[in-house]
Design a protein around this motif. Structure first.
Motif, mmCIF file in Angstrom:
data_model
loop_
_atom_site.group_PDB
_atom_site.id
_atom_site.type_symbol
_atom_site.label_atom_id
_atom_site.label_comp_id
_atom_site.label_asym_id
_atom_site.label_seq_id
_atom_site.Cartn_x
_atom_site.Cartn_y
_atom_site.Cartn_z
ATOM 1 N N ARG A 1 0.855 -1.186 0.000
ATOM 2 C CA ARG A 1 0.000 0.000 0.000
ATOM 3 C C ARG A 1 0.890 1.235 0.000
ATOM 4 N NH1 ARG A 1 -4.811 -0.875 -1.726
ATOM 5 N NH2 ARG A 1 -5.563 1.082 -0.794
ATOM 6 N N SER A 2 0.480 2.248 -0.759
ATOM 7 C CA SER A 2 1.192 3.508 -0.812
ATOM 8 C C SER A 2 0.202 4.624 -0.497
ATOM 9 C CB SER A 2 1.795 3.722 -2.210
ATOM 10 O OG SER A 2 2.630 4.861 -2.227
ATOM 11 N N TYR A 3 0.666 5.678 0.174
ATOM 12 C CA TYR A 3 -0.211 6.713 0.730
ATOM 13 C C TYR A 3 0.070 8.073 0.111
ATOM 14 C CZ TYR A 3 -1.151 3.035 4.040
ATOM 15 O OH TYR A 3 -1.517 1.827 4.585
ATOM 16 N N VAL A 4 -0.985 8.857 -0.069
ATOM 17 C CA VAL A 4 -0.852 10.202 -0.630
ATOM 18 C C VAL A 4 -1.806 11.147 0.094
ATOM 19 C CG1 VAL A 4 -0.709 11.555 -2.758
ATOM 20 C CG2 VAL A 4 -0.628 9.054 -2.889
ATOM 21 N N ILE A 5 -1.348 12.367 0.342
ATOM 22 C CA ILE A 5 -2.251 13.428 0.778
ATOM 23 C C ILE A 5 -2.085 14.609 -0.183
ATOM 24 C CG2 ILE A 5 -2.296 12.757 3.211
ATOM 25 C CD1 ILE A 5 -0.329 14.991 3.822
ATOM 26 N N ALA A 6 -3.168 15.331 -0.403
ATOM 27 C CA ALA A 6 -3.134 16.537 -1.233
ATOM 28 C C ALA A 6 -3.502 17.712 -0.340
ATOM 29 C CB ALA A 6 -4.104 16.415 -2.399
ATOM 30 N N ALA B 1 0.242 5.582 9.123
ATOM 31 C CA ALA B 1 0.915 5.992 7.890
ATOM 32 C C ALA B 1 0.450 7.375 7.459
ATOM 33 C CB ALA B 1 0.657 4.971 6.780
ATOM 34 N N PHE B 2 -0.855 7.605 7.486
ATOM 35 C CA PHE B 2 -1.364 8.924 7.135
ATOM 36 C C PHE B 2 -0.918 9.989 8.136
ATOM 37 C CE2 PHE B 2 -4.711 6.849 4.433
ATOM 38 C CZ PHE B 2 -4.399 7.535 3.269
ATOM 39 N N ALA B 3 -0.929 9.638 9.422
ATOM 40 C CA ALA B 3 -0.493 10.593 10.446
ATOM 41 C C ALA B 3 0.966 10.970 10.252
ATOM 42 C CB ALA B 3 -0.717 10.007 11.840
ATOM 43 N N ASP B 4 1.808 9.985 9.953
ATOM 44 C CA ASP B 4 3.233 10.258 9.734
ATOM 45 C C ASP B 4 3.452 11.084 8.470
ATOM 46 O OD1 ASP B 4 3.824 8.851 12.010
ATOM 47 O OD2 ASP B 4 4.504 7.037 10.978
ATOM 48 N N LEU B 5 2.651 10.814 7.437
ATOM 49 C CA LEU B 5 2.772 11.572 6.197
ATOM 50 C C LEU B 5 2.359 13.036 6.415
ATOM 51 C CD1 LEU B 5 3.611 11.096 3.275
ATOM 52 C CD2 LEU B 5 1.222 10.607 2.728
ATOM 53 N N TYR C 1 -7.412 16.072 0.301
ATOM 54 C CA TYR C 1 -7.620 14.668 -0.046
ATOM 55 C C TYR C 1 -6.578 13.821 0.666
ATOM 56 C CZ TYR C 1 -10.188 16.539 -4.088
ATOM 57 O OH TYR C 1 -11.061 17.214 -4.899
ATOM 58 N N ARG C 2 -6.939 12.604 0.934
ATOM 59 C CA ARG C 2 -5.950 11.587 1.323
ATOM 60 C C ARG C 2 -6.457 10.266 0.789
ATOM 61 N NH1 ARG C 2 -6.677 10.621 7.842
ATOM 62 N NH2 ARG C 2 -8.954 10.544 7.854
#
Length: 515
Positions: free
Chosen positions: A257-262, A313-317, A332-333
């Motif tokens: 899984r790979s994570y992205v936030i905008a 993962a989202f929190a760290d990103l 977005y995330r």
């Protein structure tokens, strides 16, 4: 003072990429004739499947696309949409595993995949936000500087343009950096929908919400079965990211899984480039305008599917992003899935241990735009019985190099570990009442293992936690509201419906009374 978080979420509870919120639906409903023998059935409506189908249809073949959900539902709809001349497997690594000729062919394939996207945009006059950008890779430590040197040496050897630079548009301190000119970015679903429209205009057929569960072959004709239709074809292409059911690739590709936030920035100072660090796991940054609003896309922190906490993962990103950028709001995330091949290169071609004429493409690592496009060219050539210079290098039946065998052993030891320990670590509980609304957990009640999710109304959705693919125990993904298999990457929604393969059967529901 806390900044605002305004996250867009899909209707079914999954996190949604900006590409998926920025489109009008195409009516692709068509009648499928059960008696007709098509030239090719393409299973999967992402960039590989739609490109393959379009190439075949334009060559005079009669084809049909079957997608378990809708076109662009999977990884193509979740990509961060980078188009590069380099790849996650470095050219030096490719040379180590496949010699100089193999590394050169790999570089040529990456370039040709890039060129195919660019030519298609030009030929079909596609408005998909395509832009050329410089790409930067930087090193923050001495070890990363050495890694950067290997990337540089490998790229130069295969003729990929690269230079050292002292000027990277990043607030992150770095020791050394490379610049790859003429990289690119685009809106992947605007591109995909234009391909889809061209395909339909050429007489192609698309059957959405059609999960192909199996294929039987008789006298050279493949009959594919689903709950709603039966399709007969001379060739079948699995463009599903991972071929369904138990197969060799379950042991040769690891799901990630790979994570992205905008995010929107207070400063309005967005980098006009594609930027990558060399941490492990790494981060990347680029900008994109969605609905007239410029956003910074920050991604990375990849991990094996079902192994780590998606919320962390989202929190760290987010923490990483706020450390270096003045964030106004998170718009977005989302996350997406890809597969890492044990020897570094994708598997494209005739599927091992399957009937002749059944093809597949998988193991793109994080380079699905270029490799998915060149895979389409290879697959369309194979279906048409035409030679392709990449078919031997990417053959799914190729002999594995020593390094690949070591990775094969490591990945499959990991699968065995989860098969055993995930069963042992399920704890007996006398009640499901501790389960908070909006959360899920695998528990044991009265000796029965249950994948339990409590919705916001307080209702428990109880499922068997045993993945229908290879009988591993699924784990709860609190961000995507899904049940993810840590062994081979199958994913299910809260009702047990298959979201992503290789599973083709839903998780069975359990009638569970709370105690």
């Amino acid at each position: 003072m806390a900044t605002k978080t305004d996250v867009t979420i899909a209707r079914d509870g999954e996190l949604q990429s900006p590409w998926q919120t920025d489109l009008n639906e195409i009516n692709a409903t068509a009648t499928v004739s059960p008696d007709k023998v098509y030239d090719a059935l393409i299973v999967g409506g992402g960039i590989t499947g739609v490109t393959t189908a379009l190439l075949l249809q334009k060559a005079g073949k009669q084809t049909i696309i079957a997608d378990a959900h809708t076109t662009g539902f999977g990884t193509t709809g979740g990509t961060s949409a980078h188009i590069n001349t380099f790849a996650d497997t470095t050219y030096k690594e490719a040379e180590s595993a496949f010699d100089e000729e193999g590394a050169q062919l790999f570089a040529d394939a990456i370039r040709e995949g890039y060129a195919l996207i660019k030519a298609t945009i030009y030929d079909l006059k596609i408005d998909c936000d395509y832009e050329n950008k410089p790409g930067y890779i930087y090193a923050e430590t001495d070890d990363q500087v050495k890694q950067l040197g290997d990337i540089y040496d490998g790229a130069v050897k295969v003729g990929v343009a690269v230079n050292y630079t002292e000027d990277v548009p990043t607030p992150v301190p770095y020791k050394k950096a490379l610049i790859f000119e003429y990289q690119a970015q685009f809106h992947p679903l605007k591109y995909l929908q234009s391909l889809q429209q061209a395909y339909l205009a050429a007489g192609g057929i698309i059957s959405e919400n059609t999960l192909i569960t199996g294929i039987e072959t008789t006298e050279g004709v493949h009959t594919a079965a689903s709950a709603n239709i039966s399709v007969r074809a001379k060739a079948v292409v699995y463009a599903t990211h991972m071929p369904p059911n138990i197969n060799l690739f379950n042991f040769e590709c690891a799901p990630y899984r790979s994570y992205v936030i905008a995010v929107k920035l207070k400063s309005g100072n967005y980098p006009d480039a594609l930027i990558y660090d060399t941490q492990e796991p790494y981060h990347y940054v680029r900008s994109h305008t969605i609905d007239g609003q410029q956003l910074l896309l920050v991604g990375g922190l990849d991990h094996k599917t079902g192994h780590e906490d998606a919320e962390k993962a989202f929190a760290d990103l987010e923490k990483y992003t706020r450390k270096y950028y003045n964030v106004s709001s998170i718009k977005y995330r989302w996350s997406s899935q890809y597969y890492v091949p044990v020897d570094g290169l994708p598997y494209i071609g005739q599927m091992p241990l399957a009937a002749d004429g059944i093809y597949c493409a998988t193991g793109y690592n994080g380079n699905g735009m270029m490799l998915g496009s060149i895979a389409a060219k290879i697959l369309s050539d194979l279906v048409r019985k035409r030679p392709n210079k990449y078919q031997d290098l990417f053959s799914p039946s190729r002999v594995k190099p020593i390094d690949g065998f070591s990775e094969f052993v490591k990945e499959n030891a990991d699968v065995a570990y989860h098969f055993v320990t995930d069963r042992v670590n399920i704890h007996e509980t006398d009640s499901l009442k501790r389960l908070q609304p909006g959360t899920g957990k695998v528990v044991e009640v009265n000796g029965e293992k249950i994948a339990a999710y409590r919705d916001d109304a307080g209702t428990i959705h109880a499922l068997s936690p045993v993945c229908t693919h290879a009988k591993c125990i699924v784990n709860w993904n609190g961000e995507e509201k899904s049940w993810d298999c840590p062994c081979h990457g199958a994913r299910y929604d809260i009702e047990g419906k298959v979201l992503t393969g290789p599973a083709t059967r839903d998780l069975p529901k359990i009638n569970q009374n709370e105690s």
